[in-house]
Design an enzyme around this catalytic site. Structure first.
Site, short mmCIF file in Angstrom:
data_model
loop_
_atom_site.label_atom_id
_atom_site.label_comp_id
_atom_site.label_asym_id
_atom_site.label_seq_id
_atom_site.Cartn_x
_atom_site.Cartn_y
_atom_site.Cartn_z
N TYR A 170 5.10 -5.45 -18.83
CA TYR A 170 4.84 -6.48 -17.74
C TYR A 170 4.40 -7.75 -19.01
CZ TYR A 170 0.87 -9.28 -15.29
OH TYR A 170 0.37 -10.74 -14.69
N ILE A 190 -3.10 -14.07 -3.95
CA ILE A 190 -2.72 -15.27 -5.44
C ILE A 190 -1.98 -16.67 -4.59
CG2 ILE A 190 -1.62 -16.23 -7.17
CD1 ILE A 190 -2.96 -14.52 -9.09
N LYS A 218 5.95 -11.57 -19.32
CA LYS A 218 5.84 -12.72 -18.42
C LYS A 218 5.86 -13.51 -19.32
CE LYS A 218 3.99 -12.14 -14.27
NZ LYS A 218 4.29 -13.49 -13.63
N SER A 274 0.95 -14.97 -16.97
CA SER A 274 -0.67 -14.00 -17.18
C SER A 274 -1.01 -15.21 -18.01
CB SER A 274 -0.22 -13.13 -17.05
OG SER A 274 -0.51 -11.88 -17.57
N ASN A 309 6.18 -18.10 -7.42
CA ASN A 309 4.97 -16.70 -7.88
C ASN A 309 4.84 -15.26 -7.30
OD1 ASN A 309 1.36 -16.35 -7.92
ND2 ASN A 309 2.58 -16.03 -5.67
N ASP A 316 8.56 -13.81 1.11
CA ASP A 316 7.96 -12.24 0.41
C ASP A 316 8.84 -11.00 1.19
OD1 ASP A 316 4.86 -12.06 -0.42
OD2 ASP A 316 5.67 -10.22 0.65
#
Length: 257
Positions: free
Chosen positions: A153, A18, A157, A140, A89, A37
């Site tokens: 997770y 993404i 989120k 998400s 992100n 990154d």
């Protein structure tokens, strides 16, 4: 006219998936983008894909590193850029049920998906005092619904969506908007094989989705472009679900029973 020609964007997780799609879309729309990154090779691949000389620069860094905000500031200063958009992100996925999740695993998800995002967001609003800006978070669909076997997770989120609302409330008066995108199943290098080989995954995420297809990184990028553009100047605190309608309800059509 390019929709993001007045934007200087710091984008984490820019080396794949993404994030790579976002980088391509942002540069195409005229933005200056500093891609961050862990993977130097991933950043090099993204740089090779984007168009626009001098519009995409890179910084190898880990969002869990407390020194990353200062490293970003140093890089931006060397470039002569002044950021006015932060795209949080970078993140990790997967996990297990709560009963099988130890503290170390939980903390890892929180460190990457929440604390790193919080730390960069804090740096942004402090740098932008008296100036308008936009923070875009990648949440998400599991920010809103339960995800089987993804306790850590989903927890992280949900926190991202909550922080998006909270910071939008606090910083709107300063001209800072805080928004988020909530991707559904997106086909990337990491997910393509699972989508191809796991029939149950296709049945749940594609066959039971109103649009009957998997998403692409550019689908998320297009939503992100709109949210950080001036076209969305009266939108804040919102998390845009980009999931082919999957969270509307996963029901077969009558003729598919």
């Amino acid at each position: 006219m390019a929709r993001l020609s007045n934007k200087c964007i710091v984008l984490t997780g820019a080396g794949s998936g993404i994030g790579q799609g976002m980088a391509e879309g942002f540069v195409r729309e005229g933005a200056q983008v500093l891609g961050v990154d862990l993977s130097e090779a991933g950043l090099a691949e993204t740089a090779a894909r984007v168009s626009g000389p001098g519009r995409f620069e890179t910084l190898v860094g880990n969002v869990t590193d407390k020194g990353l905000p200062d490293a970003i500031r140093t890089k931006l200063s060397a470039l002569g850029w002044q950021w006015n958009v932060l795209c949080n992100n970078a993140g990790i996925g997967g996990g297990g049920m709560a009963g099988d999740t130890d503290d170390e695993t939980l903390n890892r998800y929180l460190d990457v998906n929440v604390t790193g995002l919080f730390r960069l967001s804090r740096a942004a609003v402090n740098d932008w005092k008296g100036k308008a800006g936009v923070i875009l978070n990648t949440a998400s669909i599991y920010s809103f619904i339960g995800a089987t076997g993804s306790a850590a997770y989903s927890t992280s989120k949900a926190a991202v969506a909550g922080l998006t609302r909270q910071m939008a409330t606090d910083y709107g008066v300063e001209g800072i908007r805080v928004v988020a995108v909530a991707p559904g199943l997106i086909e990337t290098a990491l997910t393509a094989e699972r989508i191809r080989t796991e029939a149950w995954r296709r049945h749940i995420y594609i066959d039971q989705s109103p649009l009957r297809r998997v998403g692409k990184p550019e689908d998320i990028a297009n939503g992100a472009i709109f949210l950080i553009s001036d076209e969305a100047s009266f939108i804040t605190g919102e998390t845009l679900r980009i999931d082919g309608g999957w969270t509307l309800g996963r029901y077969p059509r009558p003729d598919e029973d």
